[in-house]
Design a protein around this motif. Sequence first.
Motif, PDB file in Angstrom:
ATOM      1  N   CYS A  50       0.727  -1.282   0.084  1.00 37.17           N
ATOM      2  CA  CYS A  50      -0.091   0.025   0.092  1.00 37.17           C
ATOM      3  C   CYS A  50       1.008   1.117  -0.116  1.00 37.17           C
ATOM      4  O   CYS A  50       2.146   1.060  -0.009  1.00 37.17           O
ATOM      5  CB  CYS A  50      -0.782   0.044   1.229  1.00 37.17           C
ATOM      6  SG  CYS A  50      -0.295   0.081   2.851  1.00 37.17           S
ATOM      7  N   SER A  51       0.459   2.275  -0.103  1.00 39.55           N
ATOM      8  CA  SER A  51       1.096   3.649  -0.258  1.00 39.55           C
ATOM      9  C   SER A  51       1.547   3.987   1.216  1.00 39.55           C
ATOM     10  O   SER A  51       0.754   3.878   2.216  1.00 39.55           O
ATOM     11  CB  SER A  51       0.078   4.835  -0.816  1.00 39.55           C
ATOM     12  OG  SER A  51      -0.081   4.496  -2.103  1.00 39.55           O
ATOM     13  N   SER A  52       2.859   4.666   1.271  1.00 36.58           N
ATOM     14  CA  SER A  52       3.019   5.078   2.540  1.00 36.58           C
ATOM     15  C   SER A  52       2.055   6.381   3.380  1.00 36.58           C
ATOM     16  O   SER A  52       2.084   6.301   4.447  1.00 36.58           O
ATOM     17  CB  SER A  52       4.676   5.657   2.569  1.00 36.58           C
ATOM     18  OG  SER A  52       4.380   6.865   1.655  1.00 36.58           O
ATOM     19  N   TRP A  53       1.438   6.997   2.661  1.00 36.74           N
ATOM     20  CA  TRP A  53       0.239   7.804   3.098  1.00 36.74           C
ATOM     21  C   TRP A  53      -0.768   6.963   3.787  1.00 36.74           C
ATOM     22  O   TRP A  53      -1.411   7.798   4.439  1.00 36.74           O
ATOM     23  CB  TRP A  53      -0.182   8.845   1.940  1.00 36.74           C
ATOM     24  CG  TRP A  53      -0.803   8.209   0.764  1.00 36.74           C
ATOM     25  CD1 TRP A  53      -0.156   8.107  -0.417  1.00 36.74           C
ATOM     26  CD2 TRP A  53      -1.985   7.706   0.575  1.00 36.74           C
ATOM     27  NE1 TRP A  53      -0.942   7.525  -1.417  1.00 36.74           N
ATOM     28  CE2 TRP A  53      -2.155   7.218  -0.719  1.00 36.74           C
ATOM     29  CE3 TRP A  53      -3.264   7.521   1.397  1.00 36.74           C
ATOM     30  CZ2 TRP A  53      -3.345   6.674  -1.222  1.00 36.74           C
ATOM     31  CZ3 TRP A  53      -4.359   6.898   0.599  1.00 36.74           C
ATOM     32  CH2 TRP A  53      -4.295   6.552  -0.487  1.00 36.74           C
ATOM     33  N   TYR A  54      -0.980   5.836   3.211  1.00 39.23           N
ATOM     34  CA  TYR A  54      -2.063   5.154   3.920  1.00 39.23           C
ATOM     35  C   TYR A  54      -1.549   4.593   5.293  1.00 39.23           C
ATOM     36  O   TYR A  54      -2.153   4.350   6.200  1.00 39.23           O
ATOM     37  CB  TYR A  54      -2.737   4.117   2.828  1.00 39.23           C
ATOM     38  CG  TYR A  54      -3.643   3.386   3.625  1.00 39.23           C
ATOM     39  CD1 TYR A  54      -4.987   3.907   3.613  1.00 39.23           C
ATOM     40  CD2 TYR A  54      -3.448   2.059   4.021  1.00 39.23           C
ATOM     41  CE1 TYR A  54      -5.950   3.013   4.465  1.00 39.23           C
ATOM     42  CE2 TYR A  54      -4.509   1.340   4.958  1.00 39.23           C
ATOM     43  CZ  TYR A  54      -5.730   1.932   4.653  1.00 39.23           C
ATOM     44  OH  TYR A  54      -6.892   1.187   5.426  1.00 39.23           O
ATOM     45  N   ASP A  55      -0.441   3.887   5.209  1.00 36.70           N
ATOM     46  CA  ASP A  55      -0.054   2.890   6.420  1.00 36.70           C
ATOM     47  C   ASP A  55       1.739   3.084   6.232  1.00 36.70           C
ATOM     48  O   ASP A  55       2.145   2.421   5.112  1.00 36.70           O
ATOM     49  CB  ASP A  55      -0.378   1.567   6.246  1.00 36.70           C
ATOM     50  CG  ASP A  55       0.096   0.729   7.480  1.00 36.70           C
ATOM     51  OD1 ASP A  55       0.783   1.247   8.115  1.00 36.70           O
ATOM     52  OD2 ASP A  55      -0.633  -0.282   7.757  1.00 36.70           O
ATOM     53  N   SER A  56       2.079   3.617   7.066  1.00 43.94           N
ATOM     54  CA  SER A  56       3.702   3.890   6.933  1.00 43.94           C
ATOM     55  C   SER A  56       4.390   2.463   7.197  1.00 43.94           C
ATOM     56  O   SER A  56       5.686   2.387   6.942  1.00 43.94           O
ATOM     57  CB  SER A  56       4.158   4.709   8.048  1.00 43.94           C
ATOM     58  OG  SER A  56       3.996   4.329   9.374  1.00 43.94           O
ATOM     59  N   CYS A  58       3.585  -0.325   5.499  1.00 43.90           N
ATOM     60  CA  CYS A  58       3.340  -1.177   4.356  1.00 43.90           C
ATOM     61  C   CYS A  58       4.790  -1.362   3.518  1.00 43.90           C
ATOM     62  O   CYS A  58       5.799  -0.817   3.653  1.00 43.90           O
ATOM     63  CB  CYS A  58       2.777  -0.489   3.328  1.00 43.90           C
ATOM     64  SG  CYS A  58       0.810  -0.844   3.766  1.00 43.90           S
ATOM     65  N   ASP A  62       1.548   1.143  -4.452  1.00 44.60           N
ATOM     66  CA  ASP A  62       0.996   2.544  -4.816  1.00 44.60           C
ATOM     67  C   ASP A  62      -0.680   2.210  -4.618  1.00 44.60           C
ATOM     68  O   ASP A  62      -1.039   1.462  -5.496  1.00 44.60           O
ATOM     69  CB  ASP A  62       1.194   2.759  -6.175  1.00 44.60           C
ATOM     70  CG  ASP A  62       0.520   4.128  -6.714  1.00 44.60           C
ATOM     71  OD1 ASP A  62      -0.569   4.551  -5.859  1.00 44.60           O
ATOM     72  OD2 ASP A  62       1.140   4.731  -7.556  1.00 44.60           O
ATOM     73  N   SER A  63      -1.339   2.573  -3.747  1.00 41.03           N
ATOM     74  CA  SER A  63      -2.613   2.155  -3.294  1.00 41.03           C
ATOM     75  C   SER A  63      -3.573   2.873  -4.315  1.00 41.03           C
ATOM     76  O   SER A  63      -4.866   2.107  -4.481  1.00 41.03           O
ATOM     77  CB  SER A  63      -3.298   2.876  -1.954  1.00 41.03           C
ATOM     78  OG  SER A  63      -2.377   2.178  -1.000  1.00 41.03           O
TER      79      SER A  63
END
Length: 92
Positions: A50-56, A58, A62-63
């Motif tokens: 997932c994207s780092s903006w969603y969960d650091s 991951c 790229d979500s």
Amino acid sequence: MCIHSDDFKAYAELCYKEFGDRVKLWTTLNEPYGLSFHGYAIGGHAPGRCSSWYDSTCLGGDSAKEPYLVTHNLLLAHAAAVKLYKEEFQVL
């Protein structure tokens, strides 16, 4: 996701040939939504992308793009397996 529809079609063909005399109902893919969304959008299931903006925590990804690419390839693989079954293995 590294699934190619031709590879999945070859796998499905092997299954149809080996087990077709014993299996009445086939399914091609189990829970494709779970794989694409939970594996590539929110990272809760394997492969945990997932994207780092969603969960650091991951493992990268790229979500906004990967779930759609995965879903596209899953649909192509499903379509190839169904077409093969209907054209060569289905008994009417």
